[in-house]
Design a protein around this motif. Sequence first.
Motif, mmCIF file in Angstrom:
data_model
loop_
_atom_site.group_PDB
_atom_site.id
_atom_site.type_symbol
_atom_site.label_atom_id
_atom_site.label_comp_id
_atom_site.label_asym_id
_atom_site.label_seq_id
_atom_site.Cartn_x
_atom_site.Cartn_y
_atom_site.Cartn_z
ATOM 1 N N LEU A 90 -3.062 8.600 10.916
ATOM 2 C CA LEU A 90 -2.229 8.142 12.024
ATOM 3 C C LEU A 90 -0.804 8.656 11.828
ATOM 4 C CD1 LEU A 90 -4.623 6.280 12.769
ATOM 5 C CD2 LEU A 90 -2.949 4.519 13.318
ATOM 6 N N GLY A 91 -0.057 8.773 12.914
ATOM 7 C CA GLY A 91 1.290 9.295 12.853
ATOM 8 C C GLY A 91 2.348 8.244 13.116
ATOM 9 N N LEU A 92 3.513 8.423 12.488
ATOM 10 C CA LEU A 92 4.658 7.551 12.684
ATOM 11 C C LEU A 92 5.854 8.371 13.161
ATOM 12 C CD1 LEU A 92 4.495 5.365 9.429
ATOM 13 C CD2 LEU A 92 4.006 4.592 11.750
ATOM 14 N N GLY A 93 6.709 7.760 13.977
ATOM 15 C CA GLY A 93 7.940 8.419 14.384
ATOM 16 C C GLY A 93 7.808 9.167 15.693
ATOM 17 N N LYS A 94 8.567 10.231 15.805
ATOM 18 C CA LYS A 94 8.619 11.017 17.043
ATOM 19 C C LYS A 94 7.624 12.185 16.983
ATOM 20 C CE LYS A 94 13.469 9.840 17.548
ATOM 21 N NZ LYS A 94 13.084 8.723 18.434
ATOM 22 N N ILE A 140 6.560 1.228 12.706
ATOM 23 C CA ILE A 140 5.300 0.502 12.513
ATOM 24 C C ILE A 140 5.148 -0.591 13.568
ATOM 25 C CG2 ILE A 140 4.066 -1.066 10.952
ATOM 26 C CD1 ILE A 140 5.224 0.604 8.617
ATOM 27 N N ILE A 141 6.234 -1.299 13.856
ATOM 28 C CA ILE A 141 6.193 -2.356 14.874
ATOM 29 C C ILE A 141 5.939 -1.749 16.260
ATOM 30 C CG2 ILE A 141 7.586 -4.106 16.055
ATOM 31 C CD1 ILE A 141 8.915 -4.651 13.318
ATOM 32 N N SER A 142 6.599 -0.622 16.549
ATOM 33 C CA SER A 142 6.401 0.048 17.840
ATOM 34 C C SER A 142 4.965 0.539 17.976
ATOM 35 C CB SER A 142 7.381 1.216 17.959
ATOM 36 O OG SER A 142 7.173 1.927 19.156
ATOM 37 N N MET A 143 4.419 1.139 16.903
ATOM 38 C CA MET A 143 3.031 1.585 16.916
ATOM 39 C C MET A 143 2.095 0.402 17.168
ATOM 40 S SD MET A 143 0.907 3.560 13.870
ATOM 41 C CE MET A 143 1.415 2.378 12.616
ATOM 42 N N SER A 144 2.389 -0.721 16.527
ATOM 43 C CA SER A 144 1.543 -1.906 16.667
ATOM 44 C C SER A 144 1.519 -2.411 18.106
ATOM 45 C CB SER A 144 2.034 -3.011 15.724
ATOM 46 O OG SER A 144 1.926 -2.608 14.376
ATOM 47 N N LYS A 145 2.672 -2.376 18.771
ATOM 48 C CA LYS A 145 2.713 -2.779 20.178
ATOM 49 C C LYS A 145 1.809 -1.886 21.016
ATOM 50 C CE LYS A 145 7.404 -4.701 20.162
ATOM 51 N NZ LYS A 145 8.809 -4.513 20.637
ATOM 52 N N GLY A 146 1.843 -0.577 20.729
ATOM 53 C CA GLY A 146 1.013 0.361 21.465
ATOM 54 C C GLY A 146 -0.472 0.194 21.201
ATOM 55 N N LEU A 147 -0.792 -0.422 20.059
ATOM 56 C CA LEU A 147 -2.194 -0.647 19.687
ATOM 57 C C LEU A 147 -2.615 -2.102 19.917
ATOM 58 C CD1 LEU A 147 -2.231 1.458 16.391
ATOM 59 C CD2 LEU A 147 -3.186 2.103 18.607
ATOM 60 N N ASN A 148 -1.757 -2.862 20.618
ATOM 61 C CA ASN A 148 -2.039 -4.263 20.968
ATOM 62 C C ASN A 148 -2.245 -5.148 19.745
ATOM 63 O OD1 ASN A 148 -1.970 -3.776 23.817
ATOM 64 N ND2 ASN A 148 -4.022 -2.889 23.669
ATOM 65 N N TYR A 149 -1.423 -4.897 18.720
ATOM 66 C CA TYR A 149 -1.457 -5.734 17.525
ATOM 67 C C TYR A 149 -0.114 -6.445 17.400
ATOM 68 C CZ TYR A 149 -1.435 -7.133 12.607
ATOM 69 O OH TYR A 149 -1.343 -7.859 11.445
ATOM 70 N N ILE A 153 0.868 -1.184 0.000
ATOM 71 C CA ILE A 153 0.000 0.000 0.000
ATOM 72 C C ILE A 153 0.900 1.227 0.000
ATOM 73 C CG2 ILE A 153 -1.829 1.243 1.222
ATOM 74 C CD1 ILE A 153 -2.551 -1.458 2.570
ATOM 75 N N LYS A 154 0.547 2.213 -0.812
ATOM 76 C CA LYS A 154 1.363 3.422 -0.945
ATOM 77 C C LYS A 154 0.791 4.541 -0.080
ATOM 78 C CE LYS A 154 3.455 6.361 -4.541
ATOM 79 N NZ LYS A 154 3.497 6.622 -6.008
ATOM 80 N N TYR A 155 1.669 5.203 0.669
ATOM 81 C CA TYR A 155 1.282 6.291 1.563
ATOM 82 C C TYR A 155 2.126 7.532 1.266
ATOM 83 C CZ TYR A 155 -0.648 2.422 4.357
ATOM 84 O OH TYR A 155 -1.342 1.306 4.782
ATOM 85 N N GLU A 156 1.608 8.668 1.697
ATOM 86 C CA GLU A 156 2.383 9.908 1.664
ATOM 87 C C GLU A 156 2.378 10.529 3.052
ATOM 88 O OE1 GLU A 156 0.668 13.223 -0.449
ATOM 89 O OE2 GLU A 156 -1.363 12.371 -0.285
ATOM 90 N N PHE A 157 3.455 11.239 3.372
ATOM 91 C CA PHE A 157 3.503 11.988 4.618
ATOM 92 C C PHE A 157 2.853 13.348 4.412
ATOM 93 C CE2 PHE A 157 7.032 9.068 5.726
ATOM 94 C CZ PHE A 157 6.600 8.703 6.993
ATOM 95 N N LEU A 158 1.869 13.673 5.251
ATOM 96 C CA LEU A 158 1.206 14.979 5.209
ATOM 97 C C LEU A 158 1.932 15.995 6.087
ATOM 98 C CD1 LEU A 158 -2.541 13.866 5.472
ATOM 99 C CD2 LEU A 158 -1.205 14.303 3.409
ATOM 100 N N SER A 159 2.758 15.514 6.986
ATOM 101 C CA SER A 159 3.589 16.374 7.840
ATOM 102 C C SER A 159 4.929 15.671 8.020
ATOM 103 C CB SER A 159 2.906 16.615 9.196
ATOM 104 O OG SER A 159 2.699 15.396 9.887
ATOM 105 N N PRO A 160 5.983 16.402 8.349
ATOM 106 C CA PRO A 160 7.319 15.793 8.398
ATOM 107 C C PRO A 160 7.409 14.605 9.349
ATOM 108 C CG PRO A 160 7.494 18.184 8.417
ATOM 109 C CD PRO A 160 6.033 17.874 8.577
ATOM 110 N N TRP A 161 8.057 13.565 8.855
ATOM 111 C CA TRP A 161 8.348 12.371 9.656
ATOM 112 C C TRP A 161 9.670 12.603 10.377
ATOM 113 C CZ3 TRP A 161 11.366 7.781 7.424
ATOM 114 C CH2 TRP A 161 11.476 6.751 8.369
#
Length: 217
Positions: A200-204, A150-159, A111-119
């Motif tokens: 959803l957001g990724l990173g810091k 993505i893996i860190s986000m998944s842990k926080g979302l219980n996936y 799946i292709k994504y774009e960043f709407l704000s700086p990563w």
Amino acid sequence: MKLNICRLELLNIKMKPRDSEKIRGYLGHKYEELDILHNHKNNKFIYRYPKVQYKIINNKPIILGINDGANIITNIGINDDMLIIGDKSINTFEKKISINNNEYGISADYIKYEFLSPWVALNQKNIDIYRNCSDMEKEEMLKKILIGNIISMSKGLNYTVSDEVKCWVNLKKVDVNIKNIKHTGFMGEFKVNFSIPDYLGLGKNVSKGFGTIKKCR
């Protein structure tokens, strides 16, 4: 896996990206007992993936509530018609509330994504390593960091991520100012075999609107 997401858009006002932190500060102070809004407890920061995220996209304020944050943001959208930013009272009577169950997790297709704000991908430990890498090494480094996010986000979302996450990136470096400190950010596109809901957001600094993504259509 499905994520319950509420997206609250304030339609009658325009703001600058740095104002997302001011909205977070106002609501965090008003509802101090709800640590999900500000991620602090007993004056200590709670390290977790933010279930409430504040964003300014194309000058439009957006507040995202995920899972247990969704009901809270829905109620704020229904009951609150005012923001106080500094010494200004801002009416927020014109708004859009969207509530959806969104697919999240490993995908059979890219799946292709774009960043709407700086990563904001790099920290003080790896910024020097990045600077001394070749272009190919920099790309590989960013791919590994993105997968880690993505893996860190998944842990926080219980996936539980049960399969290998693979990605492709096409990013350009941009300067980012966070609390008057310069950081290196990235804008552009990426492909990954993972389904992530829009906004959803990724990173810091995700809670303040950085690293916001959207599917390319």
